[in-house]
Scaffold this motif. Structure first.
Motif, mmCIF file in Angstrom:
data_model
loop_
_atom_site.group_PDB
_atom_site.id
_atom_site.type_symbol
_atom_site.label_atom_id
_atom_site.label_comp_id
_atom_site.label_asym_id
_atom_site.label_seq_id
_atom_site.Cartn_x
_atom_site.Cartn_y
_atom_site.Cartn_z
ATOM 1 N N PHE A 165 1.110 -1.447 -0.433
ATOM 2 C CA PHE A 165 0.016 -0.069 0.381
ATOM 3 C C PHE A 165 0.814 1.309 0.377
ATOM 4 O O PHE A 165 2.120 1.259 0.775
ATOM 5 N N GLN A 166 0.610 1.838 -0.671
ATOM 6 C CA GLN A 166 0.740 3.673 -1.075
ATOM 7 C C GLN A 166 0.225 4.734 -0.400
ATOM 8 O O GLN A 166 -0.358 4.613 -1.842
ATOM 9 N N ILE A 167 -0.100 5.390 0.009
ATOM 10 C CA ILE A 167 -0.549 6.506 0.407
ATOM 11 C C ILE A 167 -0.687 7.085 -0.905
ATOM 12 O O ILE A 167 -1.231 8.024 -1.684
ATOM 13 N N ALA A 168 0.939 7.649 -1.650
ATOM 14 C CA ALA A 168 0.863 9.151 -2.610
ATOM 15 C C ALA A 168 -0.006 7.988 -3.757
ATOM 16 O O ALA A 168 -0.363 9.156 -4.202
ATOM 17 N N ASP A 169 0.713 6.448 -4.443
ATOM 18 C CA ASP A 169 -0.372 5.875 -5.568
ATOM 19 C C ASP A 169 -1.893 6.575 -5.167
ATOM 20 O O ASP A 169 -2.364 6.628 -6.402
ATOM 21 N N LEU A 170 -2.436 6.255 -3.747
ATOM 22 C CA LEU A 170 -3.687 6.402 -3.616
ATOM 23 C C LEU A 170 -4.051 7.747 -4.012
ATOM 24 O O LEU A 170 -5.284 8.118 -4.408
ATOM 25 N N LEU A 171 -3.453 8.898 -3.697
ATOM 26 C CA LEU A 171 -3.856 9.988 -3.543
ATOM 27 C C LEU A 171 -3.323 10.468 -5.690
ATOM 28 O O LEU A 171 -4.316 12.080 -5.807
ATOM 29 N N ALA A 172 -2.773 10.207 -5.767
ATOM 30 C CA ALA A 172 -2.352 9.570 -7.440
ATOM 31 C C ALA A 172 -3.736 10.079 -8.289
ATOM 32 O O ALA A 172 -3.982 10.637 -9.136
ATOM 33 N N HIS A 173 -4.266 8.756 -8.123
ATOM 34 C CA HIS A 173 -5.128 8.092 -8.494
ATOM 35 C C HIS A 173 -6.583 9.006 -8.201
ATOM 36 O O HIS A 173 -7.338 8.964 -9.631
ATOM 37 N N LEU A 174 -6.789 8.596 -6.287
ATOM 38 C CA LEU A 174 -8.132 9.790 -6.920
ATOM 39 C C LEU A 174 -8.012 11.299 -7.065
ATOM 40 O O LEU A 174 -9.351 11.753 -7.457
ATOM 41 N N GLN A 175 -6.751 11.739 -7.488
ATOM 42 C CA GLN A 175 -6.784 13.075 -8.234
ATOM 43 C C GLN A 175 -7.181 13.211 -9.933
ATOM 44 O O GLN A 175 -7.441 14.730 -10.119
ATOM 45 N N ALA A 176 -6.705 11.772 -9.930
ATOM 46 C CA ALA A 176 -6.884 11.760 -11.793
ATOM 47 C C ALA A 176 -8.410 11.288 -11.929
ATOM 48 O O ALA A 176 -8.278 11.265 -13.067
ATOM 49 N N ALA A 177 -9.373 10.862 -10.949
ATOM 50 C CA ALA A 177 -10.640 10.207 -11.101
ATOM 51 C C ALA A 177 -11.342 11.626 -11.478
ATOM 52 O O ALA A 177 -12.005 11.513 -12.509
ATOM 53 N N PRO A 178 -11.786 13.246 -11.165
ATOM 54 C CA PRO A 178 -12.567 13.787 -11.314
ATOM 55 C C PRO A 178 -11.753 14.533 -13.419
ATOM 56 O O PRO A 178 -11.319 14.835 -13.476
ATOM 57 N N VAL A 179 -13.511 14.596 -13.854
ATOM 58 C CA VAL A 179 -12.908 15.261 -15.137
ATOM 59 C C VAL A 179 -14.355 16.014 -16.018
ATOM 60 O O VAL A 179 -15.366 16.058 -15.182
ATOM 61 N N SER A 180 -13.709 17.043 -16.505
ATOM 62 C CA SER A 180 -15.190 18.425 -16.683
ATOM 63 C C SER A 180 -15.691 18.678 -14.983
ATOM 64 O O SER A 180 -14.271 18.547 -14.567
ATOM 65 N N THR A 181 -16.170 19.576 -15.465
ATOM 66 C CA THR A 181 -16.849 19.754 -13.802
ATOM 67 C C THR A 181 -18.129 18.566 -13.090
ATOM 68 O O THR A 181 -17.838 18.834 -12.124
ATOM 69 N N ASN A 182 -18.216 17.804 -13.066
ATOM 70 C CA ASN A 182 -18.760 16.543 -12.723
ATOM 71 C C ASN A 182 -19.053 15.369 -12.700
ATOM 72 O O ASN A 182 -19.563 14.648 -12.567
#
Length: 312
Positions: free
Chosen positions: A68-85
């Motif tokens: 488990f890498q907290i850095a990888d988790l954060l990177a994936h979470l931040q990459a998920a949102p797209v457009s505005t909604n």
């Protein structure tokens, strides 16, 4: 001694029984205290001022020697949102891959929970793969029919149209909203009985994400003056009771509460997220919780707009 042994066996049996039902209305865990593989002493994490966008904030440390890498988790979470909604499914599911590793790191018994969650991510990925194959087949059939016709028109405009059609057919599972649209148009969502639709499966993951978001948020809170830090066991129990417990039966809730008693202590979580103190944990977990909350809220709106928050 015999009575105590039988009582322990009975408790473990109940936990195992309901563990296989985790996301449906079930739960199970029995956390180990501190697996040897994760007993790593980490250097102090430099504290940084965190803003809502995370701009200018140093990346989280990669912790050697653990899955488990907290850095990888954060990177994936931040990459998920797209457009505005909307939320992209690939990074969303990748963030769940990391959360599964997080749960597995809490002990062997919690593996039953992570297995149940993993089965949900597999369902969505399989549906996406199936939809893509169907789209490719339709494109090949359309191309073959065009070639067999009396008139064959090949032009850059037609190629562009074909490409756009392929995109619309193949990428029904690109994002949460495209998946909802795809499944509604193809009659894959049943509002009256259980199915393995992507929307219903997403709802189960959605509920579990709220629990983990709440738990990590509470775990990241520092103690107020004159008070002690509360145990992860108590925090996990309370956040479960106000989130996932509402979707579980009485038996499952009781099994969960028993399992939470074996939750590891705070020092173990510090090592797991690669920090040394509660102050550092607060910085790291606040960043992760902020990213989790944005993904959760976007999915909440998408599901609510289509009346899918109570899919059976």
């Amino acid at each position: 001694m015999g009575v105590k042994f039988k009582a322990c066996v009975a408790i473990v049996f109940v936990i195992l029984l309901f563990g296989s039902m985790w996301l449906y209305g079930n739960l199970e865990h029995h956390w180990d205290t501190c697996p040897i593989a994760y007993r790593i002493k980490n250097k102090p994490l430099p504290l940084t001022i965190v803003n809502s966008t995370d701009k200018g904030v140093a990346p989280l440390r990669v912790c050697p020697g653990q899955k488990f890498q907290i850095a990888d988790l954060l990177a994936h979470l931040q990459a998920a949102p797209v457009s505005t909604n909307d939320v992209l499914l690939k990074p969303y599911l990748a963030s769940w891959d990391e959360l599964i590793k997080f749960l597995e790191a809490l002990g062997p018994m919690v593996g039953l929970i992570s297995q149940e969650i993993e089965s949900k991510t597999t369902i969505i990925r399989d549906l996406a793969q199936k939809a893509e194959k169907e789209a490719e087949k339709k494109m090949k059939d359309r191309k073959r029919m065009t070639q067999q016709g009396d008139t064959v028109i090949v032009s850059p405009h037609n190629k562009s149209s074909n490409s756009e059609m392929a995109h619309s057919l193949s990428f029904g599972y690109t994002s949460v909203r495209s998946m909802i649209k795809w499944e509604l148009e193809n009659g894959l969502v049943d509002f009256h009985q259980q199915t393995n639709s992507g929307c219903r499966t997403l709802l189960r993951l959605h509920r579990a994400l709220l629990w983990l978001e709440n738990f990590l948020q509470e775990l990241g809170k520092d103690a107020t003056e004159g008070e002690r830090l509360r145990s992860p066991s108590d925090l996990c129990k309370e956040t479960y009771q106000r989130t996932l417990a509402h979707h579980h039966t009485w038996f499952v809730r009781k099994a969960a509460e028993m399992a939470f008693l074996a939750m590891p202590k705070r020092p173990y979580f510090y090592r797991l997220v690669c920090v040394g103190t509660q102050a550092e944990a607060t910085v790291v977990l606040n960043r992760v919780v902020t990213a989790m909350r944005e993904v959760y809220e976007r999915n909440e709106v998408a599901l609510q707009e289509h009346g899918m928050l109570d899919l059976p």
